[in-house]
Design an enzyme around this catalytic site. Structure first.
Site, PDB file in Angstrom:
ATOM      1  N   ASP A 107       0.824  -1.207   0.000  1.00 41.23           N
ATOM      2  CA  ASP A 107       0.000   0.000   0.000  1.00 41.23           C
ATOM      3  C   ASP A 107       0.863   1.265   0.000  1.00 41.23           C
ATOM      4  O   ASP A 107       0.337   2.364   0.148  1.00 41.23           O
ATOM      5  CB  ASP A 107      -0.902   0.005   1.250  1.00 41.23           C
ATOM      6  CG  ASP A 107      -2.358   0.300   0.899  1.00 41.23           C
ATOM      7  OD1 ASP A 107      -2.693   0.291  -0.294  1.00 41.23           O
ATOM      8  OD2 ASP A 107      -3.139   0.537   1.828  1.00 41.23           O
TER       9      ASP A 107
ATOM     10  N   ASP B 193       0.613 -10.045   9.227  1.00 40.51           N
ATOM     11  CA  ASP B 193       1.273  -8.746   9.267  1.00 40.51           C
ATOM     12  C   ASP B 193       2.685  -8.916   8.732  1.00 40.51           C
ATOM     13  O   ASP B 193       3.287  -9.993   8.854  1.00 40.51           O
ATOM     14  CB  ASP B 193       1.322  -8.207  10.703  1.00 40.51           C
ATOM     15  CG  ASP B 193      -0.011  -7.604  11.132  1.00 40.51           C
ATOM     16  OD1 ASP B 193      -0.888  -7.432  10.271  1.00 40.51           O
ATOM     17  OD2 ASP B 193      -0.178  -7.326  12.336  1.00 40.51           O
TER      18      ASP B 193
ATOM     19  N   ASP C 235     -10.372  -5.869  12.375  1.00 36.33           N
ATOM     20  CA  ASP C 235     -10.354  -7.307  12.624  1.00 36.33           C
ATOM     21  C   ASP C 235     -11.485  -7.744  13.555  1.00 36.33           C
ATOM     22  O   ASP C 235     -12.300  -8.610  13.219  1.00 36.33           O
ATOM     23  CB  ASP C 235      -8.999  -7.733  13.178  1.00 36.33           C
ATOM     24  CG  ASP C 235      -8.423  -6.715  14.167  1.00 36.33           C
ATOM     25  OD1 ASP C 235      -9.202  -5.916  14.722  1.00 36.33           O
ATOM     26  OD2 ASP C 235      -7.202  -6.730  14.389  1.00 36.33           O
TER      27      ASP C 235
END
Length: 863
Positions: free
Chosen positions: A221, A273, A369
């Site tokens: 991103d 992650d 989440d």
């Protein structure tokens, strides 16, 4: 009541048992087996309505016990009795710590704790609210509200831990491979260091799962960082995975994942992650749960191999459980029993079709989440929490980064509470247990203002005479202490290995101002705030105090300290208030200990090592050209290793180290032995890795983080002891100002006995014979008869560069010549000759290139 509710987990002392082990064993059998059996026999004839009526009747019978206000000595005696009963119950559990015993005894303690808490809260409501003067009214209600919040969270936590679900993996071995799910592995990244992303990607590619059913995607991103993106693209090509990008950063991580959903085709998605390095068997341990078509996601624990700021800055040395162990080791398993385990954003496998059915990962809050899990549960789907550590992540190194992470979670949970109202929202299809679990989670981060109220209430009384509790004195203590102690004893059973006494209070104090502000703002306007990426991989090189993060705590601590100086005036001018003064003083001292520790968390301690060491036990083999020694690692990092050998090897300072992971992955590295420590017949070698190639670095990463059967933190053996825990906190100030003294390097050299000829310009064409006794890649030691050197004083003063010739007796063609610089000269007194000397020489750095091949040849010859 001005005594703070302490959410502490404790272990009572073993001294002063009121029953013998044999009596406790009989009592345990009666409580755990006989009494439930009798109750089952009696209650099996009752209908559901009759059973409810019986429960209500019993509760009504307890009302007089709750509302009674006996004389202070009777209330004190009752408190002592309850304390002793609680101790006996905990000792019963420790005598026979199996699951059934723990659950029944924990339930019994929950009932006792609820009784004492309700007694205290009734007393507090009926007799101690102070409505005399508007300042008293305001702070009385604030403190009362803080205690109500604490008691509510206590009861919610009791509910969450009534039953703990332990799961076993669902094996894939009996299912044909063609029926296995196809998996997409997502690694979202924004601006993190490429090396951090590489380690996670490398381990993801190495996950043990059929290659035709597994695809790895790095979701970048970071469109604002074109140079980094190009390096990331090259990395993906190198490792054999795919880079996915998008044209915007809408909705941060959630939007990044949702975009990828439309570009990949896997049945399931493993989300990692970018700093969460997965173990080799991650998918084989988790995918089997999805053969139940109702399962939407499988969550595993988050675990960090580096110390967080609380560990590092308070120098706990691993003796205190880290902050997330309480959640992942107890609460998530309790949630799992009620089908309310949360999706935590990483280290989880999700079913894509279910998530797409709810519109993708939730984007309305910054804790996407938990919000996504809430919506999946609302659709009637199931979740699985599998308690096996299978990722190794990076915790924030700096306290400011840690606060940023926690504040984001606090804001997100408050947003969910505000938007979804999990307890009372009739539009969501949740069971009552699920609603209670989500209510507990979303209200957890509102501890900020209650914690501050506990800190300032005694200060307000001592400095300004603002009395938040009417009639505060020993009677109040007799009601409050049984409530506090019983809650400690009750929580000890489920939390004894994961949260130590008073550390929760330090955590809450450290975050109180920031968490208090963001949660209130999120309730007012849930659209405030944005997703912030937590900084990882930073190095702290020197001590510094992050005053900005704790400035308000420092102020609160200063006021609490100043308040203590008013005590003589109170006792002199208002002796009738002596009980209230004494109680508030004790409370202030307790607060100061915790405030001090909370402020010291912001005192950043330097990281002495280049990489974080982990206590992994791996097979290690030390290689020299002609011999090998097998041992076991004590700890290891990406920069070095500590190896335990059963014998002392005769090795030079540079060696080859072969390491083998739990599933057989190996790496062979060059290492420099910087220190050795003898331990009886064993020896520890401290080795730094040197000159690693890119391939060797990757192999080492796989051995350390991927080829793992079980991480060492899967099971913690340490148990809480409240007095020891408080003492450890109180001595924090002594530890944090301790000077760091890195371990000194010792010379590790090969022991030899070989003749060498020495040449020095001062001697013209003459030479001197000596014996090499120790040699390494950087230096060596010679012994000789000092009478051969007529100019010994000049050599000692000038430290010249001399030549050395090592002769192969059978063939002079293989003679090796070197130059080395004299470092020290010493006389040997234990050789039987007063003329024997030893010379320490080092190989000059300026000659390193010319001699870099000769030195290994010499070491090989002398091995």
């Amino acid at each position: 009541m001005t005594i703070p509710f302490l959410k502490i987990r404790s272990k009572p002392s073993r001294r002063g048992l009121v029953t013998s082990p044999q009596q406790r064993q009989k009592l345990t059998v009666w409580v755990v087996e006989d009494l439930p059996h009798i109750c089952d026999q009696i209650l099996q004839w009752l209908s559901r309505g009759q059973l409810l009526l019986l429960i209500v009747s019993l509760l009504l019978l307890f009302i007089p016990l709750i509302t009674a206000r006996p004389p202070i000595w009777q209330q004190g005696l009752l408190g002592v009795i309850l304390f002793l009963v609680g101790r006996v119950i905990i000792q019963m559990e420790e005598d026979k710590p199996n699951r059934k015993t723990s659950e029944y005894l924990h339930l019994l303690l929950v009932l006792l704790s609820a009784f004492t808490t309700l007694r205290y809260f009734y007393y507090r409501t009926r007799y101690t609210l102070n409505f005399e003067g508007w300042l008293n009214i305001v702070f009385c209600l604030l403190l009362y509200g803080a205690e109500f919040y604490a008691i509510a969270t206590l009861f919610l936590a009791y509910f969450q831990t009534l039953k703990i679900k332990e799961r076993q993996a669902v094996s894939l071995e009996n299912t044909p491979q063609e029926e296995w799910f196809s998996i997409d592995i997502y690694i979202p990244t924004y601006n993190e260091d490429i090396e951090i992303v590489r380690k996670t990607t490398l381990a993801a590619v190495a996950i043990n799962y059929p290659a035709d059913k597994k695809s790895v995607y790095v979701l970048d991103d970071g469109r604002k960082y074109p140079e980094r993106r190009e390096k990331l693209r090259k990395m993906c090509e190198d490792l054999g995975c795919e880079l996915l990008t998008r044209d915007n950063n809408d909705h941060a991580k959630a939007g990044n994942i949702n975009t990828a959903f439309h570009k990949t085709t896997g049945d399931l998605v493993l989300i990692l992650d970018c700093d969460h390095i997965p173990a080799k068997n991650f998918l084989k341990e988790t995918v089997g749960f999805f053969f139940n078509p109702k399962v939407s996601f499988v969550q595993t624990p988050h675990w960090f191999y580096n110390p967080d700021p609380f560990e590092r800055n308070l120098l706990t040395e691993g003796r205190i459980p880290v902050g997330n162990e309480l959640f992942y080791k107890v609460l998530q398993k309790g949630n799992d029993f009620w089908n309310a385990a949360f999706f935590c954003g990483s280290a989880a496998v999700i079913r894509k079709t279910h998530v797409m059915e709810i519109g993708g990962i939730a984007t309305e809050t910054v804790t996407e989440d938990c919000h996504t899990a809430f919506r999946l549960h609302s659709k009637g789907y199931e979740s699985v929490y599998y308690d096996k550590i299978m990722v190794a992540g990076l915790a924030p190194e700096k306290f400011s980064a840690y606060i940023g992470q926690q504040v984001r979670w606090a804001r997100g949970m408050a947003q969910i509470l505000r938007l979804e109202n999990p307890l009372f929202n009739r539009k969501v299809n949740l069971s009552l247990p699920q609603r209670l679990c989500y209510m507990s989670a979303t209200s957890h981060f509102f501890f900020g203002f209650p914690r501050l109220m506990y800190a300032i209430a005694p200060t307000l009384f001592l400095l300004f005479g603002i009395n938040s509790v009417k009639g505060l004195g020993y009677e109040t203590l007799c009601y409050a202490l049984p409530h506090v102690i019983l809650s400690m004893q009750t929580n000890h059973i489920p939390y004894k290995h994961v949260r130590f006494s008073f550390w929760n209070e330090i955590f809450e104090f450290a975050l109180s101002f920031q968490a208090g502000i963001v949660t209130i703002l999120a309730l007012i306007n849930p659209k405030l705030g944005s997703f912030n990426v937590t900084d990882k991989g930073m190095n702290v090189t020197k001590r510094s105090f992050d005053f900005d993060s704790v400035r308000y705590l420092v102020l609160v601590g200063a006021l609490a300290t100043a308040a203590l100086f008013t005590v003589p005036l109170w006792l002199w001018l208002r002796p009738e208030d002596s009980q209230a003064v004494i109680v508030n003083v004790l409370w202030s001292i307790f607060n100061l200990i915790l405030l001090m520790a909370a402020c010291l968390v912001a005192f950043e301690q330097p990281q002495l090592r280049r990489a974080h060491r982990m206590p992994r036990k791996l097979t290690a083999v030390i290689h020299t050209p002609h011999q090998s020694w097998r041992g076991e690692t004590v700890n290891i990092s990406e920069s070095g290793v500590q190896i335990l050998l059963n014998t002392r090897p005769n090795i030079p300072d540079e060696i080859r180290v072969e390491l083998e992971g739990d599933y057989g992955h190996k790496c062979l590295l060059r290492g420099r032995v910087v220190r050795e420590v003898a331990m009886g017949e064993q020896v520890r070698l401290f080795v730094d890795f040197i000159e690693l190639t890119r391939t060797q670095q990757d192999d080492l990463v796989l051995v350390i983080y991927s080829d793992v059967n079980e991480w060492y933190s899967q099971k913690r053996s340490e148990t809480d002891h409240p007095l020891e825990s408080l003492k450890f906190i109180a001595t924090s100030i002594r530890r944090v100002f301790r000077e760091f003294r890195p371990a000194k390097e010792t010379k590790v050299r090969q022991q030899v006995q070989t003749t060498v000829q020495l040449y020095w310009d001062y001697w013209k064409n003459d030479s001197v014979s000596a014996t090499i006794t120790e040699i390494g890649t950087h230096d060596l030691r010679l012994e000789l008869d000092g009478r051969q050197i007529s100019n010994l004083e000049i050599m000692q003063q000038t430290k010249p560069v001399i030549s050395l010739l090592v002769t192969q007796e059978s063939n002079h063609i293989n003679d090796l010549s070197f130059v080395a610089q004299v470092e020290t000269i010493e006389h040997l007194v234990d050789t039987g000759s007063v003329d024997s000397i030893a010379i320490e020489l080092s190989f000059p750095e300026s000659m390193k290139q010319q001699q870099r091949l000769k030195i290994p040849q010499l070491l090989n010859r002398l091995d």
